[in-house]
Design a protein around this motif. Structure first.
Motif, PDB file in Angstrom:
ATOM      1  N   PHE A   8      69.665  50.171  94.263  1.00  0.00           N
ATOM      2  CA  PHE A   8      68.674  50.661  93.287  1.00  0.00           C
ATOM      3  C   PHE A   8      69.261  51.845  92.515  1.00  0.00           C
ATOM      4  CE2 PHE A   8      65.345  48.799  96.161  1.00  0.00           C
ATOM      5  CZ  PHE A   8      64.800  47.953  95.216  1.00  0.00           C
ATOM      6  N   GLY A   9      68.748  52.043  91.304  1.00  0.00           N
ATOM      7  CA  GLY A   9      69.249  53.113  90.448  1.00  0.00           C
ATOM      8  C   GLY A   9      69.171  54.491  91.055  1.00  0.00           C
TER       9      GLY A   9
ATOM     10  N   ILE B 271      64.866  67.511  84.386  1.00  0.00           N
ATOM     11  CA  ILE B 271      63.584  68.171  84.701  1.00  0.00           C
ATOM     12  C   ILE B 271      62.500  67.117  84.968  1.00  0.00           C
ATOM     13  CG2 ILE B 271      61.737  69.613  83.726  1.00  0.00           C
ATOM     14  CD1 ILE B 271      64.058  71.174  82.289  1.00  0.00           C
ATOM     15  N   LEU B 272      62.477  66.079  84.136  1.00  0.00           N
ATOM     16  CA  LEU B 272      61.487  65.003  84.333  1.00  0.00           C
ATOM     17  C   LEU B 272      61.697  64.307  85.678  1.00  0.00           C
ATOM     18  CD1 LEU B 272      61.407  63.405  80.755  1.00  0.00           C
ATOM     19  CD2 LEU B 272      59.630  64.794  81.820  1.00  0.00           C
ATOM     20  N   THR B 273      62.974  64.162  86.071  1.00  0.00           N
ATOM     21  CA  THR B 273      63.291  63.510  87.347  1.00  0.00           C
ATOM     22  C   THR B 273      62.904  64.405  88.521  1.00  0.00           C
ATOM     23  OG1 THR B 273      65.130  62.358  86.292  1.00  0.00           O
ATOM     24  CG2 THR B 273      65.139  62.408  88.693  1.00  0.00           C
ATOM     25  N   ILE B 274      63.229  65.686  88.417  1.00  0.00           N
ATOM     26  CA  ILE B 274      62.907  66.630  89.506  1.00  0.00           C
ATOM     27  C   ILE B 274      61.401  66.650  89.774  1.00  0.00           C
ATOM     28  CG2 ILE B 274      62.821  69.101  90.110  1.00  0.00           C
ATOM     29  CD1 ILE B 274      65.552  69.343  88.587  1.00  0.00           C
ATOM     30  N   PHE B 275      60.617  66.677  88.704  1.00  0.00           N
ATOM     31  CA  PHE B 275      59.156  66.738  88.863  1.00  0.00           C
ATOM     32  C   PHE B 275      58.511  65.345  88.922  1.00  0.00           C
ATOM     33  CE2 PHE B 275      60.230  70.939  87.195  1.00  0.00           C
ATOM     34  CZ  PHE B 275      59.609  71.726  88.149  1.00  0.00           C
ATOM     35  N   LYS B 276      59.371  64.333  89.038  1.00  0.00           N
ATOM     36  CA  LYS B 276      58.928  62.935  89.172  1.00  0.00           C
ATOM     37  C   LYS B 276      57.928  62.531  88.077  1.00  0.00           C
ATOM     38  CE  LYS B 276      59.917  62.677  94.109  1.00  0.00           C
ATOM     39  NZ  LYS B 276      61.303  62.339  93.889  1.00  0.00           N
TER      40      LYS B 276
ATOM     41  N   ILE C 197      66.597  59.071  86.258  1.00  0.00           N
ATOM     42  CA  ILE C 197      67.913  59.005  86.916  1.00  0.00           C
ATOM     43  C   ILE C 197      68.739  57.852  86.353  1.00  0.00           C
ATOM     44  CG2 ILE C 197      67.271  57.549  88.906  1.00  0.00           C
ATOM     45  CD1 ILE C 197      69.393  60.694  89.174  1.00  0.00           C
ATOM     46  N   PHE C 198      68.048  56.787  85.992  1.00  0.00           N
ATOM     47  CA  PHE C 198      68.671  55.609  85.385  1.00  0.00           C
ATOM     48  C   PHE C 198      69.379  56.013  84.077  1.00  0.00           C
ATOM     49  CE2 PHE C 198      68.362  51.512  83.114  1.00  0.00           C
ATOM     50  CZ  PHE C 198      68.758  50.640  84.111  1.00  0.00           C
ATOM     51  N   LEU C 199      68.684  56.824  83.267  1.00  0.00           N
ATOM     52  CA  LEU C 199      69.254  57.261  81.991  1.00  0.00           C
ATOM     53  C   LEU C 199      70.313  58.349  82.189  1.00  0.00           C
ATOM     54  CD1 LEU C 199      65.983  57.320  79.870  1.00  0.00           C
ATOM     55  CD2 LEU C 199      67.764  55.585  79.863  1.00  0.00           C
TER      56      LEU C 199
ATOM     57  N   LEU D 264      73.723  64.271  89.771  1.00  0.00           N
ATOM     58  CA  LEU D 264      73.273  63.951  88.410  1.00  0.00           C
ATOM     59  C   LEU D 264      72.110  64.840  87.972  1.00  0.00           C
ATOM     60  CD1 LEU D 264      73.464  60.045  88.434  1.00  0.00           C
ATOM     61  CD2 LEU D 264      74.938  61.609  87.184  1.00  0.00           C
ATOM     62  N   VAL D 265      71.197  65.099  88.906  1.00  0.00           N
ATOM     63  CA  VAL D 265      70.039  65.939  88.571  1.00  0.00           C
ATOM     64  C   VAL D 265      70.470  67.394  88.355  1.00  0.00           C
ATOM     65  CG1 VAL D 265      67.929  66.901  89.572  1.00  0.00           C
ATOM     66  CG2 VAL D 265      68.295  64.453  89.631  1.00  0.00           C
ATOM     67  N   GLY D 266      71.460  67.844  89.124  1.00  0.00           N
ATOM     68  CA  GLY D 266      71.898  69.241  89.022  1.00  0.00           C
ATOM     69  C   GLY D 266      72.931  69.488  87.937  1.00  0.00           C
TER      70      GLY D 266
END
Lengths: 205, 134
Positions: free
Chosen positions: A100-101, B70-75, B81-83, B112-114
């Motif tokens: 999964f991604g 930021i959008l990924t961290i706060f879900k 994460i894909f992008l 990737l998030v950091g």
């Protein structure tokens, strides 16, 4: 000034050279109207983007007769690369090893496959020993990086289909009869090495 | 604007080039390292530009991944994460070298998030603090 221009265009030039190399060394695939790239591109133009319209469709399929090493395929409507958008391998105890991604190569409970509008369970027609080894290989890649458009070569960058293909390919079973440069889940459905145990579509589930 | 968009243009070409280089095992690692060298030189060459160009360069290069992070961290966005994987294609080969699982997510997820935050610091250091050395 000249160095500045070289820096600006360097990666574009490398891209063109690599593109030419890949196309020339895979001429037969690129001239095939059913190659994955063309299917994706044509569907994209028709408005089908990515893995389709996600939802909880509730296909109520039964897991009966599923053995370790068998393949599960799931798909959402309007998927751009075929009927199925995802693939995983059953590893027993209601667990599936898959990619999964956000999770990379991971082990997950089987139940999320009930959400797909399209589902197929495939028996891989080989010995149990090979199937167990294929699962072992996949589990050993846990945490591996998921990249949606991963090419077939290499063992560091994966997508859900590539890891299944390579796990079996390393054991002498080539599930891809097309020799494409990518792998999509539909390939497993059409492979001579697999048999459909059961399948369901949204219309008749 | 032309000067400020150079890093973004190089980055986009690198996404395509590094992606194709993953077809040839090993070449992708070299290409990733080449990207880091080229981008670093490019950031460093901003040191004598005015603040506006520096800001614009940084924003063009890092605003999108920062927002996705930021959008990924706060879900708030499930495809974040894909992008991010696509955006950071130029360094994906290096990130893929080490696999590890921690608190339900793989190591690359955290990297990737950091990464946008780390790159902001890297950009700031290279484009500003080293200026006096010139």
């Amino acid at each position: 000034m000249q160095m500045r221009n070289i820096r600006l265009w360097l990666f574009f030039i490398i891209f063109i050279l690599l593109l030419a190399y890949i196309i020339i060394s895979n001429r037969a695939i690129f001239s095939n109207p059913n190659n994955i790239g063309k299917i994706y591109f044509n569907n994209f133009l028709a408005g089908d983007i990515g893995y389709g319209i996600e939802g909880k469709y509730g296909n109520n399929i039964s897991w009966e007769d599923l053995e370790v090493g068998d393949i599960l395929l799931g798909g959402y409507p309007n998927c751009s690369y075929g009927r199925f958008s995802h693939a995983g391998v059953y590893m027993g105890n209601n667990l599936v090893v898959e990619g999964f991604g956000d999770l990379g190569i991971t082990i997950q409970p089987i139940y999320h496959y009930l959400e797909y509008s399209e589902i197929a369970l495939l028996k891989v027609n080989t010995s149990m020993e090979i199937k167990e080894k294929a699962v072992e290989y996949m589990v050993a890649q846990a945490g591996g990086l998921f990249y949606p458009v991963a090419f077939k070569p290499g063992e560091r960058i994966w997508n859900c289909s590539k890891i299944i293909w390579l796990a079996y390919y390393n054991l002498g079973i080539d599930l891809d009869f097309t020799d494409d440069i990518w792998i999509a889940p539909d390939i497993f459905y059409d492979s001579p090495y697999t048999t459909v145990i059961r399948e369901k579509s949204y219309e008749n589930s | 604007m032309r000067i400020a968009s150079r890093i973004l243009v190089i980055h986009f070409f690198a996404i395509l080039a590094v992606w194709l280089s993953t077809y040839i095992v090993g070449l992708d690692i070299f290409m990733s390292l080449l990207y880091i060298v080229v981008i670093s030189i490019e950031i460093y060459s901003l040191k004598n530009e005015n603040k506006k160009i520096k800001w614009l360069s940084g924003i063009l290069w890092l605003a999108i991944p920062l927002l996705l992070s930021i959008l990924t961290i706060f879900k708030l966005y499930s495809l974040g994460i894909f992008l991010l994987v696509f955006w950071f294609t130029p360094i994906i080969p290096l990130i893929s070298l080490k696999t590890y699982f921690f608190a339900n997510y793989p190591l690359y997820y955290y990297i990737l998030v950091g990464l946008p935050f780390i790159l902001i610091l890297y950009f700031y250091l290279l484009a500003n603090l080293l200026k006096k050395d010139n």
